[in-house]
Motif scaffolding. Structure first.
Motif, PDB file in Angstrom:
ATOM      1  N   SER A 129       6.837   1.880   2.183  1.00 45.89           N
ATOM      2  CA  SER A 129       7.639   1.730   0.969  1.00 45.89           C
ATOM      3  C   SER A 129       8.019   0.262   0.751  1.00 45.89           C
ATOM      4  N   GLU A 130       7.690  -0.583   1.736  1.00 40.99           N
ATOM      5  CA  GLU A 130       7.933  -2.024   1.644  1.00 40.99           C
ATOM      6  C   GLU A 130       6.623  -2.759   1.923  1.00 40.99           C
ATOM      7  N   ALA A 183      -1.308  -5.786  11.348  1.00 44.54           N
ATOM      8  CA  ALA A 183      -0.307  -5.405  10.353  1.00 44.54           C
ATOM      9  C   ALA A 183       1.061  -5.493  11.010  1.00 44.54           C
ATOM     10  N   VAL A 184       2.008  -6.104  10.302  1.00 41.56           N
ATOM     11  CA  VAL A 184       3.352  -6.291  10.829  1.00 41.56           C
ATOM     12  C   VAL A 184       4.351  -5.682   9.854  1.00 41.56           C
ATOM     13  N   SER A 185       5.215  -4.838  10.392  1.00 39.10           N
ATOM     14  CA  SER A 185       6.294  -4.236   9.597  1.00 39.10           C
ATOM     15  C   SER A 185       7.521  -4.162  10.499  1.00 39.10           C
ATOM     16  N   VAL A 233       0.871  -1.190   0.000  1.00 37.13           N
ATOM     17  CA  VAL A 233       0.000   0.000   0.000  1.00 37.13           C
ATOM     18  C   VAL A 233       0.901   1.231   0.000  1.00 37.13           C
ATOM     19  N   ASP A 234       1.320   1.641  -1.186  1.00 42.09           N
ATOM     20  CA  ASP A 234       2.359   2.656  -1.317  1.00 42.09           C
ATOM     21  C   ASP A 234       1.859   4.093  -1.424  1.00 42.09           C
ATOM     22  N   GLU A 261      -2.474  -7.614  -2.546  1.00 43.59           N
ATOM     23  CA  GLU A 261      -1.568  -8.730  -2.273  1.00 43.59           C
ATOM     24  C   GLU A 261      -0.351  -8.729  -3.188  1.00 43.59           C
ATOM     25  N   VAL A 262       0.794  -9.030  -2.598  1.00 42.53           N
ATOM     26  CA  VAL A 262       2.027  -9.244  -3.338  1.00 42.53           C
ATOM     27  C   VAL A 262       2.615 -10.569  -2.861  1.00 42.53           C
TER      28      VAL A 262
END
Length: 80
Positions: free
Chosen positions: A54-55, A33-35, A11-12, A77-78
């Motif tokens: 950005s990731e 959500a995990v970052s 989601v950029d 989804e990626v």
């Protein structure tokens, strides 16, 4: 918490972040959500805005909700 499943989303931009939070809010089950080291409620727009967008972001949810979650977030989804 029981077994969990995950998927990765990208989601950029702000509109995608808002849409992801809106979709998460509409679901009757938890979505995290995990970052990096941070794990937060994906229903929190403010929380999502604090992540590095950005990731790809990892979404976590209960295994029994996997099909519904993957369908709901499929537009973001990626594959990692």
């Amino acid at each position: 918490m029981g077994l969990e499943r995950n998927m990765f989303v990208f989601v950029d931009d702000i509109n995608k972040v808002k849409r992801l939070a809106s979709i998460a809010l509409s679901l009757p089950f938890y979505v995290d959500a995990v970052s990096g080291r941070h794990r937060l409620d994906a229903k929190s727009l403010m929380g999502l805005l604090s992540l590095n967008v950005s990731e790809p972001i990892e979404l976590m949810f209960a295994a029994e909700n996997e099909d519904r979650a993957k369908f709901a977030f499929s537009e973001f989804e990626v594959k990692i």
